[in-house]
Design a protein around this motif. Structure first.
Motif, mmCIF file in Angstrom:
data_model
loop_
_atom_site.group_PDB
_atom_site.id
_atom_site.type_symbol
_atom_site.label_atom_id
_atom_site.label_comp_id
_atom_site.label_asym_id
_atom_site.label_seq_id
_atom_site.Cartn_x
_atom_site.Cartn_y
_atom_site.Cartn_z
ATOM 1 N N ILE A 1 -2.445 15.124 -4.129
ATOM 2 C CA ILE A 1 -2.385 13.935 -3.272
ATOM 3 C C ILE A 1 -0.942 13.711 -2.853
ATOM 4 O O ILE A 1 -0.021 13.764 -3.673
ATOM 5 N N TYR A 2 -0.744 13.453 -1.565
ATOM 6 C CA TYR A 2 0.568 13.167 -1.000
ATOM 7 C C TYR A 2 0.520 11.800 -0.332
ATOM 8 O O TYR A 2 -0.563 11.274 -0.035
ATOM 9 N N ALA A 3 1.693 11.222 -0.098
ATOM 10 C CA ALA A 3 1.767 9.860 0.426
ATOM 11 C C ALA A 3 2.496 9.817 1.760
ATOM 12 O O ALA A 3 3.431 10.576 1.997
ATOM 13 N N ALA A 4 2.040 8.901 2.617
ATOM 14 C CA ALA A 4 2.798 8.483 3.791
ATOM 15 C C ALA A 4 3.080 6.998 3.613
ATOM 16 O O ALA A 4 2.200 6.251 3.161
ATOM 17 N N VAL A 5 4.275 6.568 3.939
ATOM 18 C CA VAL A 5 4.662 5.167 3.741
ATOM 19 C C VAL A 5 5.068 4.559 5.078
ATOM 20 O O VAL A 5 5.693 5.222 5.908
ATOM 21 N N GLY A 6 4.692 3.303 5.283
ATOM 22 C CA GLY A 6 5.013 2.669 6.553
ATOM 23 C C GLY A 6 4.256 1.386 6.758
ATOM 24 O O GLY A 6 3.555 0.904 5.856
ATOM 25 N N ILE A 7 4.377 0.840 7.971
ATOM 26 C CA ILE A 7 3.758 -0.436 8.324
ATOM 27 C C ILE A 7 2.827 -0.253 9.513
ATOM 28 O O ILE A 7 3.259 0.130 10.604
ATOM 29 N N HIS A 8 1.564 -0.513 9.290
ATOM 30 C CA HIS A 8 0.518 -0.421 10.310
ATOM 31 C C HIS A 8 0.721 -1.513 11.366
ATOM 32 O O HIS A 8 1.180 -2.616 11.041
ATOM 33 N N GLU B 1 1.832 5.726 -6.090
ATOM 34 C CA GLU B 1 1.300 5.690 -7.452
ATOM 35 C C GLU B 1 0.128 6.646 -7.614
ATOM 36 O O GLU B 1 0.012 7.340 -8.634
ATOM 37 N N LEU B 2 -0.744 6.710 -6.620
ATOM 38 C CA LEU B 2 -1.853 7.661 -6.675
ATOM 39 C C LEU B 2 -1.342 9.097 -6.704
ATOM 40 O O LEU B 2 -1.865 9.933 -7.450
ATOM 41 N N ALA B 3 -0.338 9.374 -5.892
ATOM 42 C CA ALA B 3 0.214 10.726 -5.855
ATOM 43 C C ALA B 3 0.860 11.111 -7.177
ATOM 44 O O ALA B 3 0.874 12.289 -7.556
ATOM 45 N N THR C 1 0.821 -1.208 0.000
ATOM 46 C CA THR C 1 0.000 0.000 0.000
ATOM 47 C C THR C 1 0.861 1.265 0.000
ATOM 48 O O THR C 1 0.416 2.314 -0.479
ATOM 49 N N SER C 2 2.084 1.164 0.494
ATOM 50 C CA SER C 2 3.007 2.293 0.366
ATOM 51 C C SER C 2 3.242 2.590 -1.114
ATOM 52 O O SER C 2 3.203 3.751 -1.558
ATOM 53 N N GLU C 3 3.459 1.543 -1.891
ATOM 54 C CA GLU C 3 3.640 1.709 -3.335
ATOM 55 C C GLU C 3 2.367 2.252 -3.981
ATOM 56 O O GLU C 3 2.431 3.103 -4.883
ATOM 57 N N ALA C 4 1.209 1.782 -3.508
ATOM 58 C CA ALA C 4 -0.066 2.246 -4.068
ATOM 59 C C ALA C 4 -0.301 3.724 -3.774
ATOM 60 O O ALA C 4 -0.797 4.467 -4.632
ATOM 61 N N CYS C 5 0.049 4.165 -2.565
ATOM 62 C CA CYS C 5 -0.104 5.584 -2.217
ATOM 63 C C CYS C 5 0.759 6.461 -3.113
ATOM 64 O O CYS C 5 0.320 7.507 -3.606
ATOM 65 N N GLU D 1 10.810 9.447 -3.725
ATOM 66 C CA GLU D 1 9.549 9.983 -4.220
ATOM 67 C C GLU D 1 9.217 11.312 -3.536
ATOM 68 O O GLU D 1 9.006 11.359 -2.323
ATOM 69 N N PRO D 2 9.141 12.396 -4.289
ATOM 70 C CA PRO D 2 8.858 13.698 -3.674
ATOM 71 C C PRO D 2 7.473 13.794 -3.053
ATOM 72 O O PRO D 2 7.237 14.668 -2.217
ATOM 73 N N SER D 3 6.555 12.903 -3.431
ATOM 74 C CA SER D 3 5.200 12.936 -2.859
ATOM 75 C C SER D 3 5.155 12.405 -1.436
ATOM 76 O O SER D 3 4.167 12.620 -0.725
ATOM 77 N N VAL D 4 6.197 11.703 -0.991
ATOM 78 C CA VAL D 4 6.202 11.115 0.356
ATOM 79 C C VAL D 4 6.566 12.197 1.361
ATOM 80 O O VAL D 4 7.681 12.720 1.354
ATOM 81 N N VAL D 5 5.612 12.507 2.238
ATOM 82 C CA VAL D 5 5.813 13.596 3.204
ATOM 83 C C VAL D 5 5.759 13.108 4.654
ATOM 84 O O VAL D 5 5.877 13.920 5.569
ATOM 85 N N ALA D 6 5.598 11.802 4.873
ATOM 86 C CA ALA D 6 5.518 11.286 6.247
ATOM 87 C C ALA D 6 5.752 9.785 6.246
ATOM 88 O O ALA D 6 5.627 9.111 5.218
ATOM 89 N N ILE D 7 6.061 9.259 7.424
ATOM 90 C CA ILE D 7 6.113 7.821 7.672
ATOM 91 C C ILE D 7 4.838 7.446 8.400
ATOM 92 O O ILE D 7 4.558 7.953 9.492
ATOM 93 N N GLY D 8 4.034 6.588 7.798
ATOM 94 C CA GLY D 8 2.763 6.237 8.417
ATOM 95 C C GLY D 8 1.908 5.372 7.503
ATOM 96 O O GLY D 8 2.208 5.227 6.322
ATOM 97 N N GLU D 9 0.996 4.761 8.011
ATOM 98 C CA GLU D 9 0.402 4.847 9.334
ATOM 99 C C GLU D 9 1.046 3.787 10.215
ATOM 100 O O GLU D 9 1.016 2.610 9.888
ATOM 101 N N VAL D 10 1.630 4.181 11.321
ATOM 102 C CA VAL D 10 2.405 3.277 12.166
ATOM 103 C C VAL D 10 1.994 3.474 13.631
ATOM 104 O O VAL D 10 1.385 4.481 13.979
ATOM 105 N N GLY D 11 2.344 2.520 14.472
ATOM 106 C CA GLY D 11 2.024 2.682 15.888
ATOM 107 C C GLY D 11 1.688 1.375 16.570
ATOM 108 O O GLY D 11 2.295 0.329 16.291
ATOM 109 N N LEU D 12 0.699 1.439 17.466
ATOM 110 C CA LEU D 12 0.272 0.279 18.244
ATOM 111 C C LEU D 12 -1.247 0.172 18.228
ATOM 112 O O LEU D 12 -1.939 1.190 18.278
#
Length: 258
Positions: free
Chosen positions: A56-63, A48-50, A42-46, A85-96
């Motif tokens: 549209i901007y992307a965040a990449v990461g592991i939920h 691609e949409l951007a 889904t990081s790759e999909a985000c 990728e210049p569209s990547v502006v954050a690491i996410g969605e990540v957490g607990l």
């Protein structure tokens, strides 16, 4: 301009009419959207949409719910996307996420720490998912998050927790849940924290606000979140729209012009 700072535009719920969903968002005044990922694919999909849609901007990461599915090379692949990728502006969605028994908490914590380290090494903000895991989330941030900045997506913490997070430099995303009549804590926090730390989001296709509760959510409905926050704070809705958009541009390092 409205800025929906958290919408899963790659989701299969939009496969039949994604372009129409984005057209409705534009018609509703949504000028920017941030698409957060849940894993490598889904990081790759985000991204691609951007590439294909303006604003549209992307965040990449592991939920956290994908933490036990991480394969060798996934984190490095996510790093490369963020670096290239210049569209990547954050690491996410990540957490607990402790709502379910799996993945094991230790597995979630390990991946979360890796995502924090990735964000710090790339000097990117982080988009945090914290569901029924406030204590461990805060402990990990205190231990590993020095210098980290970002947003708590679909924020559900207390005012006391909010105070500490503000000192740490975090922003707070509010979704359609703040519009729900019984969301007393979300309403209290949204009405009292500094306006310059508030973001609005839909978490589309989830958490649809009234009056569309029960149907698929989409970015056009982020306006209802802005209107509820305006009502809670005694402000004009346009003021909240402008301020939250400016907050989003600031935390994600996006230029004023698309």
């Amino acid at each position: 301009m409205l800025f929906d700072t958290h919408c899963h535009l790659y989701d299969a719920a939009y496969d039949a009419d994604r372009s129409a969903v984005l057209e409705r968002a534009r018609a509703a005044g949504v000028g920017r959207m941030l698409c957060p990922a849940t894993d490598r694919q889904t990081s790759e999909a985000c991204v691609e949409l951007a590439r294909h849609y303006d604003g549209i901007y992307a965040a990449v990461g592991i939920h956290p719910q994908e933490a036990n599915r991480v394969q060798p090379g996934d984190i490095e692949a996510i790093r490369r996307l963020a670096e290239q990728e210049p569209s990547v502006v954050a690491i996410g969605e990540v957490g607990l996420d402790y709502h379910y028994d799996t993945p094991a908490r230790d597995v979630q914590k390990d991946v979360f720490v890796k995502m924090i380290q990735l964000a710090l090494s790339l000097d990117l903000p982080i988009d945090i998912h914290d569901r029924e895991a406030h204590g461990d989330t805060m402990e990990i941030l205190r231990q590993y998050g020095k210098g980290l900045r970002g947003v708590f997506h679909c924020y559900s913490g207390s005012l006391e927790m909010t105070t500490e997070l503000i000192r740490m430099g975090f922003y707070f995303g509010f979704t359609g849940t703040v519009v729900f009549p019984n969301s007393k804590r979300a309403k209290q926090v949204a009405s009292r924290i500094p306006m310059d730390r508030i973001l609005i989001e839909t978490d589309s296709p989830y958490l649809t606000p009234p009056p569309y509760r029960g149907s698929r959510n989409e970015p056009a409905y982020v306006r209802y979140v802005a209107e509820e926050i305006a009502r809670l704070r005694g402000l004009d809705a346009d003021c909240v729209i402008r301020k939250t958009a400016a907050n989003g541009l600031r935390i994600f390092g996006i230029a004023e012009t698309v």
